[in-house]
Enzyme design. Structure first.
Site, PDB file in Angstrom:
ATOM      1  N   ASP A  64       0.163 -14.382  -0.036  1.00  0.00           N
ATOM      2  CA  ASP A  64       0.120 -14.192   1.411  1.00  0.00           C
ATOM      3  C   ASP A  64       0.349 -15.542   2.089  1.00  0.00           C
ATOM      4  OD1 ASP A  64      -0.647 -11.927   3.431  1.00  0.00           O
ATOM      5  OD2 ASP A  64      -1.483 -13.782   4.222  1.00  0.00           O
TER       6      ASP A  64
ATOM      7  N   ARG B  54       0.785  -1.236   0.000  1.00  0.00           N
ATOM      8  CA  ARG B  54       0.000   0.000   0.000  1.00  0.00           C
ATOM      9  C   ARG B  54       0.819   1.289   0.000  1.00  0.00           C
ATOM     10  NH1 ARG B  54      -4.287  -1.381   4.493  1.00  0.00           N
ATOM     11  NH2 ARG B  54      -2.802  -3.064   4.840  1.00  0.00           N
TER      12      ARG B  54
ATOM     13  N   TYR C 206      -2.629 -17.688  13.359  1.00  0.00           N
ATOM     14  CA  TYR C 206      -3.794 -17.086  12.687  1.00  0.00           C
ATOM     15  C   TYR C 206      -4.947 -18.086  12.580  1.00  0.00           C
ATOM     16  CZ  TYR C 206      -0.755 -13.208  11.429  1.00  0.00           C
ATOM     17  OH  TYR C 206       0.083 -12.124  11.489  1.00  0.00           O
TER      18      TYR C 206
ATOM     19  N   ARG D  99      -4.858  -2.617  -6.764  1.00  0.00           N
ATOM     20  CA  ARG D  99      -5.651  -3.212  -5.680  1.00  0.00           C
ATOM     21  C   ARG D  99      -7.134  -2.870  -5.840  1.00  0.00           C
ATOM     22  NH1 ARG D  99      -8.455  -5.038  -2.708  1.00  0.00           N
ATOM     23  NH2 ARG D  99      -8.401  -5.448  -0.469  1.00  0.00           N
TER      24      ARG D  99
HETATM   25  O1  1CP Z   1      -5.204  -5.025   0.905  1.00  0.00           O
HETATM   26  C1  1CP Z   1      -3.998  -5.105   1.163  1.00  0.00           C
HETATM   27  O2  1CP Z   1      -3.168  -4.479   0.509  1.00  0.00           O
HETATM   28  C2  1CP Z   1      -3.607  -6.021   2.300  1.00  0.00           C
HETATM   29  C3  1CP Z   1      -2.234  -5.869   2.839  1.00  0.00           C
HETATM   30  C4  1CP Z   1      -1.398  -7.137   2.604  1.00  0.00           C
HETATM   31  C5  1CP Z   1      -0.355  -7.309   1.672  1.00  0.00           C
HETATM   32  C6  1CP Z   1       0.180  -6.292   0.701  1.00  0.00           C
HETATM   33  C7  1CP Z   1      -1.573  -8.382   3.266  1.00  0.00           C
HETATM   34  C8  1CP Z   1      -2.603  -8.701   4.280  1.00  0.00           C
HETATM   35  N1  1CP Z   1      -0.649  -9.291   2.750  1.00  0.00           N
HETATM   36  C9  1CP Z   1       0.128  -8.678   1.784  1.00  0.00           C
HETATM   37  C10 1CP Z   1       1.165  -9.319   0.938  1.00  0.00           C
HETATM   38  C11 1CP Z   1       2.169 -10.193   1.562  1.00  0.00           C
HETATM   39  N2  1CP Z   1       2.079 -10.795   2.791  1.00  0.00           N
HETATM   40  C12 1CP Z   1       3.409 -10.606   0.976  1.00  0.00           C
HETATM   41  C13 1CP Z   1       3.844 -10.377  -0.477  1.00  0.00           C
HETATM   42  C14 1CP Z   1       4.274  -9.013  -0.833  1.00  0.00           C
HETATM   43  C15 1CP Z   1       5.654  -8.544  -0.488  1.00  0.00           C
HETATM   44  O3  1CP Z   1       6.301  -9.013   0.461  1.00  0.00           O
HETATM   45  O4  1CP Z   1       6.083  -7.645  -1.196  1.00  0.00           O
HETATM   46  C16 1CP Z   1       4.075 -11.396   1.925  1.00  0.00           C
HETATM   47  C17 1CP Z   1       5.458 -11.998   1.804  1.00  0.00           C
HETATM   48  C18 1CP Z   1       3.221 -11.503   3.051  1.00  0.00           C
HETATM   49  C19 1CP Z   1       3.533 -12.328   4.217  1.00  0.00           C
HETATM   50  C20 1CP Z   1       2.684 -12.238   5.434  1.00  0.00           C
HETATM   51  N3  1CP Z   1       1.324 -12.128   5.537  1.00  0.00           N
HETATM   52  C21 1CP Z   1       3.201 -12.388   6.741  1.00  0.00           C
HETATM   53  C22 1CP Z   1       4.655 -12.660   7.059  1.00  0.00           C
HETATM   54  C23 1CP Z   1       5.461 -11.399   7.011  1.00  0.00           C
HETATM   55  C24 1CP Z   1       5.079 -10.355   8.031  1.00  0.00           C
HETATM   56  O5  1CP Z   1       4.728  -9.248   7.593  1.00  0.00           O
HETATM   57  O6  1CP Z   1       5.153 -10.637   9.236  1.00  0.00           O
HETATM   58  C25 1CP Z   1       2.128 -12.292   7.634  1.00  0.00           C
HETATM   59  C26 1CP Z   1       2.181 -12.359   9.146  1.00  0.00           C
HETATM   60  C27 1CP Z   1       0.929 -12.134   6.873  1.00  0.00           C
HETATM   61  C28 1CP Z   1      -0.470 -12.038   7.377  1.00  0.00           C
HETATM   62  C29 1CP Z   1      -1.101 -10.780   6.934  1.00  0.00           C
HETATM   63  N4  1CP Z   1      -1.565 -10.574   5.661  1.00  0.00           N
HETATM   64  C30 1CP Z   1      -2.058  -9.297   5.533  1.00  0.00           C
HETATM   65  C31 1CP Z   1      -1.892  -8.652   6.794  1.00  0.00           C
HETATM   66  C32 1CP Z   1      -2.327  -7.244   7.101  1.00  0.00           C
HETATM   67  C33 1CP Z   1      -1.271  -9.581   7.659  1.00  0.00           C
HETATM   68  C34 1CP Z   1      -0.860  -9.329   9.098  1.00  0.00           C
HETATM   69  C35 1CP Z   1      -2.013  -9.463  10.021  1.00  0.00           C
HETATM   70  C36 1CP Z   1      -1.690  -9.171  11.484  1.00  0.00           C
HETATM   71  O7  1CP Z   1      -1.030  -9.981  12.155  1.00  0.00           O
HETATM   72  O8  1CP Z   1      -2.152  -8.150  11.953  1.00  0.00           O
END
Ligand code: 1CP
Length: 350
Positions: free
Chosen positions: A78, A32, A154, A41
């Site tokens: 994700d 974002r 999760y 998006r």
């Molecule tokens: O609408 C949106 O844009 C949602 C935001 C978003 C994005 C851009 C989420 C929701 N996931 C992602 C992409 C993502 N997630 C990637 C690929 C993009 C990149 O790295 O450039 C990767 C590798 C992840 C991995 C991910 N998802 C992790 C591990 C890394 C970390 O940040 O700790 C985790 C814990 C998630 C779960 C997740 N997915 C999305 C959110 C907001 C969360 C975290 C939730 C929370 O614990 O509050």
């Protein structure tokens, strides 16, 4: 499959080489904070439908590489596509993060499939296939999955939860059921990563974002052992598979993690003290990290100082520049430009 390992900077570091100019990429480099991501998006109905649209997912994977010239592209997907492919209901509410159909007790595990449904993940493999021909020749394509512990947090809580209390309580109260869930995730993750390699990724990262909330013995049981099993089984299926581990918050347990898990490199979070990391971690394995994402958001001298300290600490050995966790959504694009420029200009002069 590992063609290009002689030339791609990131793969050279994963093979143990020290480069004068460290390769650089950022966790969550697509997202974002980029206006071009926000505009794509909007075209997708939901976050998951973006992850499962190969054309759009490939495009958002490429956006940060095009804009900043990173040395790696990370597949846009994700970690929670794995519970989805195990039959759990997963949705992403705008601005609120993921929502899952929580596994409240051992009986709820019966609702899950016995193995991962590759049909459900076919669009992800297709995204990888599309990306293979679209990346600049020096750029490494990284796939990923969540570590079993982090994915389980999760699945059990039904979303993000402070200190991961629901999953920790579940593991204390129902250790056998919890072990069965972790075993299912070990199988599913191994299978998923092997398929990503077969589709064309050149390295994978295993994200254990919540490793740091566990006591040391639980960390060994629920993080180290399962990840060691994944890496062992993956190498059996994909000989030479390159793996980066990221046990966020592992702290003084990092040497123990590296003794047990045959990762090619380890991602460090921003809390790790730099001389400890150089002497106790980089001496064992290439390191990746570890800029505080808030220093990147803040910019200015705080950013410059933090970048310089990391380059100073790690430039003497195999090293990949990265953040210590993901890019925050409010991060100004200009700060990322400043970071790249500083890494590229300062490192070469050493
Ligand atoms: O609408 C949106 O844009 C949602 C935001 C978003 C994005 C851009 C989420 C929701 N996931 C992602 C992409 C993502 N997630 C990637 C690929 C993009 C990149 O790295 O450039 C990767 C590798 C992840 C991995 C991910 N998802 C992790 C591990 C890394 C970390 O940040 O700790 C985790 C814990 C998630 C779960 C997740 N997915 C999305 C959110 C907001 C969360 C975290 C939730 C929370 O614990 O509050």
């Amino acid at each position: 499959m590992l063609d290009g390992s002689q030339t791609k900077p990131l793969l050279r570091v994963l093979a143990g080489e020290r480069l004068t100019d460290p390769p650089v990429w950022l966790m969550r480099q697509a997202g974002r904070y980029l206006p071009e991501y926000r505009s794509i998006r909007q075209k997708a109905d939901s976050f998951l439908s973006l992850c499962f649209n190969p054309e759009l997912a490939a495009e958002v994977t490429l956006q940060p590489v095009r804009r900043f010239g990173f040395d790696a592209a990370i597949l846009f997907s994700d970690i929670l596509v794995v519970p989805h492919a195990l039959g759990q209901r997963v949705t992403f509410e705008d601005g609120e993060g993921p929502r899952l159909d929580a596994l409240a007790d051992p009986a709820a595990l019966q609702r899950l499939k016995r193995e991962i449904d590759h049909e459900a993940l076919a669009p992800v493999y297709e995204t990888i296939a599309r990306l293979k021909n679209k990346l600049p020749p020096a750029v490494t394509l990284i796939g990923f999955c969540g570590a079993p512990w982090t994915v389980a947090t999760y699945m059990i809580a039904g979303g993000g939860a402070a200190e991961q209390i629901p999953a920790r309580l579940f593991a204390y109260r129902h250790p056998q059921a919890f072990a069965a869930l972790i075993a299912l995730l070990v199988e599913a993750s191994t299978d998923y990563l092997a398929r990503q390699f077969e589709a064309g990724v050149e390295a994978v990262q295993i994200f254990d974002s919540w490793a740091g909330v566990l006591p040391a013995d639980e960390f060994r049981k629920w993080c180290i052992e399962p990840i060691a099993r994944i890496v062992g089984a993956l190498r059996h299926r994909v000989p030479g598979a390159k793996v980066i581990g990221f046990p966020r918050g592992a702290g003084t347990e990092l040497p123990c993690y590296l003794a047990a898990v045959a990762v090619d490199a380890v991602g460090l979070d921003w809390t790790i003290e730099l001389s400890f990391a150089r002497e106790r971690i980089q001496a064992l394995r290439p390191v990746q990290g570890n800029l505080d994402p808030l220093a990147l958001l803040a910019g200015g001298q705080a950013l410059d100082r933090a970048v310089d300290a990391i380059l100073e600490a790690f430039s003497g050995g195999p090293f990949i520049f990265n953040l210590g966790h993901g890019v925050l959504p409010d991060t100004p694009v200009a700060h990322v430009e400043r970071l790249i420029e500083r890494v590229r200009n300062r490192s070469g002069s050493r």
